[in-house]
Design a protein around this motif. Structure first.
Motif, PDB file in Angstrom:
ATOM      1  N   ALA A 176     -26.459  36.275  81.728  1.00 27.73           N
ATOM      2  CA  ALA A 176     -26.028  36.108  82.941  1.00 27.73           C
ATOM      3  C   ALA A 176     -24.730  37.110  83.063  1.00 27.73           C
ATOM      4  O   ALA A 176     -24.649  37.778  84.000  1.00 27.73           O
ATOM      5  N   ALA A 177     -23.878  37.190  81.959  1.00 27.22           N
ATOM      6  CA  ALA A 177     -22.688  37.888  82.176  1.00 27.22           C
ATOM      7  C   ALA A 177     -23.268  39.378  81.708  1.00 27.22           C
ATOM      8  O   ALA A 177     -22.653  40.300  82.486  1.00 27.22           O
ATOM      9  N   ARG A 178     -24.273  39.519  80.790  1.00 23.86           N
ATOM     10  CA  ARG A 178     -24.669  41.043  80.771  1.00 23.86           C
ATOM     11  C   ARG A 178     -25.116  41.793  81.968  1.00 23.86           C
ATOM     12  O   ARG A 178     -24.958  42.825  82.247  1.00 23.86           O
ATOM     13  N   SER A 179     -26.111  40.767  82.659  1.00 23.64           N
ATOM     14  CA  SER A 179     -26.663  41.321  83.910  1.00 23.64           C
ATOM     15  C   SER A 179     -25.678  41.488  85.139  1.00 23.64           C
ATOM     16  O   SER A 179     -25.821  42.612  85.705  1.00 23.64           O
ATOM     17  N   SER A 180     -24.769  40.533  85.143  1.00 22.64           N
ATOM     18  CA  SER A 180     -23.879  40.606  86.463  1.00 22.64           C
ATOM     19  C   SER A 180     -22.886  41.751  86.234  1.00 22.64           C
ATOM     20  O   SER A 180     -22.635  42.548  87.238  1.00 22.64           O
ATOM     21  N   PHE A 181     -22.272  41.768  84.993  1.00 21.91           N
ATOM     22  CA  PHE A 181     -21.194  42.800  84.690  1.00 21.91           C
ATOM     23  C   PHE A 181     -21.957  44.319  84.779  1.00 21.91           C
ATOM     24  O   PHE A 181     -21.310  45.104  85.207  1.00 21.91           O
ATOM     25  N   SER A 182     -23.201  44.496  84.316  1.00 21.94           N
ATOM     26  CA  SER A 182     -23.593  45.941  84.494  1.00 21.94           C
ATOM     27  C   SER A 182     -24.154  46.176  85.893  1.00 21.94           C
ATOM     28  O   SER A 182     -23.574  47.295  86.534  1.00 21.94           O
ATOM     29  N   ARG A 183     -24.340  45.244  86.850  1.00 21.64           N
ATOM     30  CA  ARG A 183     -24.473  45.428  88.386  1.00 21.64           C
ATOM     31  C   ARG A 183     -23.163  45.792  88.973  1.00 21.64           C
ATOM     32  O   ARG A 183     -23.066  46.658  89.869  1.00 21.64           O
ATOM     33  N   ASP A 184     -21.911  45.396  88.208  1.00 22.12           N
ATOM     34  CA  ASP A 184     -20.678  45.577  89.082  1.00 22.12           C
ATOM     35  C   ASP A 184     -19.764  46.673  88.270  1.00 22.12           C
ATOM     36  O   ASP A 184     -18.671  46.567  88.603  1.00 22.12           O
ATOM     37  N   SER A 185     -20.583  47.376  87.304  1.00 26.18           N
ATOM     38  CA  SER A 185     -19.689  48.105  86.665  1.00 26.18           C
ATOM     39  C   SER A 185     -18.374  47.643  85.785  1.00 26.18           C
ATOM     40  O   SER A 185     -17.500  48.398  85.673  1.00 26.18           O
ATOM     41  N   VAL A 186     -18.529  46.618  85.251  1.00 26.89           N
ATOM     42  CA  VAL A 186     -17.543  45.588  84.586  1.00 26.89           C
ATOM     43  C   VAL A 186     -17.770  45.711  82.964  1.00 26.89           C
ATOM     44  O   VAL A 186     -18.989  45.580  82.784  1.00 26.89           O
ATOM     45  N   THR A 187     -17.153  46.279  82.376  1.00 31.54           N
ATOM     46  CA  THR A 187     -17.362  46.132  80.779  1.00 31.54           C
ATOM     47  C   THR A 187     -16.817  45.014  80.213  1.00 31.54           C
ATOM     48  O   THR A 187     -15.568  44.550  80.441  1.00 31.54           O
ATOM     49  N   LEU A 188     -17.472  44.249  79.446  1.00 31.16           N
ATOM     50  CA  LEU A 188     -17.134  43.184  78.545  1.00 31.16           C
ATOM     51  C   LEU A 188     -16.500  43.547  77.014  1.00 31.16           C
ATOM     52  O   LEU A 188     -17.212  44.472  76.552  1.00 31.16           O
ATOM     53  N   ILE A 189     -15.258  43.305  77.006  1.00 35.70           N
ATOM     54  CA  ILE A 189     -14.580  44.038  75.878  1.00 35.70           C
ATOM     55  C   ILE A 189     -14.544  42.727  74.612  1.00 35.70           C
ATOM     56  O   ILE A 189     -14.787  43.196  73.465  1.00 35.70           O
ATOM     57  N   ALA A 190     -14.169  41.675  74.979  1.00 39.27           N
ATOM     58  CA  ALA A 190     -14.414  40.448  74.067  1.00 39.27           C
ATOM     59  C   ALA A 190     -14.692  39.216  74.835  1.00 39.27           C
ATOM     60  O   ALA A 190     -14.536  39.120  76.099  1.00 39.27           O
ATOM     61  N   TRP A 191     -15.590  38.240  73.924  1.00 37.25           N
ATOM     62  CA  TRP A 191     -15.634  36.975  74.419  1.00 37.25           C
ATOM     63  C   TRP A 191     -15.724  35.780  73.490  1.00 37.25           C
ATOM     64  O   TRP A 191     -15.764  35.913  72.229  1.00 37.25           O
ATOM     65  N   CYS A 192     -15.451  34.618  73.840  1.00 32.10           N
ATOM     66  CA  CYS A 192     -15.641  33.458  73.158  1.00 32.10           C
ATOM     67  C   CYS A 192     -16.124  32.238  73.896  1.00 32.10           C
ATOM     68  O   CYS A 192     -15.703  32.097  75.091  1.00 32.10           O
ATOM     69  N   LEU A 193     -17.239  31.694  73.749  1.00 26.30           N
ATOM     70  CA  LEU A 193     -17.760  30.566  74.147  1.00 26.30           C
ATOM     71  C   LEU A 193     -17.315  29.275  73.415  1.00 26.30           C
ATOM     72  O   LEU A 193     -17.772  29.087  72.517  1.00 26.30           O
ATOM     73  N   MET A 194     -16.597  28.384  74.166  1.00 25.58           N
ATOM     74  CA  MET A 194     -16.274  26.954  73.618  1.00 25.58           C
ATOM     75  C   MET A 194     -17.040  25.939  74.385  1.00 25.58           C
ATOM     76  O   MET A 194     -17.813  26.396  75.266  1.00 25.58           O
ATOM     77  N   ASP A 195     -16.953  24.686  74.057  1.00 31.11           N
ATOM     78  CA  ASP A 195     -17.988  23.675  74.771  1.00 31.11           C
ATOM     79  C   ASP A 195     -17.763  23.688  76.193  1.00 31.11           C
ATOM     80  O   ASP A 195     -18.737  23.531  76.947  1.00 31.11           O
ATOM     81  N   ASN A 196     -16.521  23.606  76.608  1.00 30.09           N
ATOM     82  CA  ASN A 196     -16.173  23.490  77.863  1.00 30.09           C
ATOM     83  C   ASN A 196     -15.554  24.560  78.685  1.00 30.09           C
ATOM     84  O   ASN A 196     -15.050  24.270  80.011  1.00 30.09           O
TER      85      ASN A 196
END
Length: 255
Positions: free
Chosen positions: A39-59
């Motif tokens: 979802a992040a990949r698709s959404s950011f691509s549509r809005d020309s936003v670049t993901l530099i770093a990320w981390c998914l915790m449980d909540n």
């Protein structure tokens, strides 16, 4: 009461945090985590936003993004609404999935960008005792391997000088600490580290602060408060009176 407007980043970089509503878990399985990242990949691509770093915790989720066209609100709303539809359908849930507004901290320079990325990658270590190299749901492995899955790793690797420099940066305990502004106060286990970094930067000890020239003493007291320590905690560390600390930190009217 009207909401206050968000602070805009002059660099285009932001540290974003998304939390589960009522501290509920956002992810139960790796399938859920993968759905969020798609979802992040698709959404950011549509809005020309670049993901530099990320981390998914449980909540909760940490994202470092580059938003040159100032589309952060649209992009994050697209991510959260897409994942919320998935979550509600998968778990038979109704209502809000994410907690209110997302948190965002404007990143002002390269030093803060590097510190924010390190903070994000160290979340599993702090929260679960798992080092970043052993945690699959953050971008650390992308940087170490040099193979991008979701993050644009080139910006940071060029800034540091390659993957080996990234690894050395990540394990260097002398790098200046970072506490995002959406956290009003540091957690208990962060305070000692943050305080020590302040003392080292001024070349003093906790008990030696009161012996410093007034101007320097006040600078130390202000730095301690600004890095996330409460006035009461600074008072216990330094032995300096509460009102002296409040005055140095500009909190003379705050309790």
């Amino acid at each position: 009461m009207p909401r206050t407007s968000r602070k805009r980043s002059e660099t285009g970089f932001y540290h974003v945090i998304l939390r589960g509503n009522g501290k509920q878990n956002l992810f139960e399985t790796d399938k859920d985590r993968a759905a969020f990242m798609e979802a992040a990949r698709s959404s950011f691509s549509r809005d020309s936003v670049t993901l530099i770093a990320w981390c998914l915790m449980d909540n909760h989720v940490h994202l470092i993004i580059d938003d040159p066209l100032d589309r952060i609100s649209t992009a994050i709303q697209r991510v959260t609404s897409t994942y919320a539809m998935y979550f509600n359908h998968t778990f038979g849930h109704s209502g809000h999935v994410f907690e209110g507004r997302y948190g965002s901290v404007p990143i002002i320079d390269d030093e803060q960008l590097l510190a924010a990325v390190k903070y994000v990658h160290n979340n599993p270590l702090k929260g679960m005792g798992i080092t970043p190299d052993r945690y699959p749901w953050c971008s650390y492995s992308e940087y170490v391997s040099g193979v991008s899955r979701f993050a644009d790793i080139d910006t940071l690797l060029e800034l540091l000088g390659g993957t080996q420099a990234f690894v050395m940066f990540s394990i260097n305990d002398n790098v200046t600490g970072y506490r995002p502004a959406f956290k009003k106060y540091a957690d208990e286990d962060e305070r000692a580290t943050l305080a020590q970094q302040v003392f080292e930067s001024f070349g003093c000890t906790a008990t030696g602060v009161k012996e410093l020239p007034k101007k320097t003493r006040n600078q130390v007291l202000k730095a301690l408060c600004e890095c996330g320590l409460t006035v009461k905690h600074v008072q216990r560390l330094t032995g300096i009176g509460e009102w002296t600390i409040r005055n140095a930190a500009g909190r003379i009217n705050k309790r």
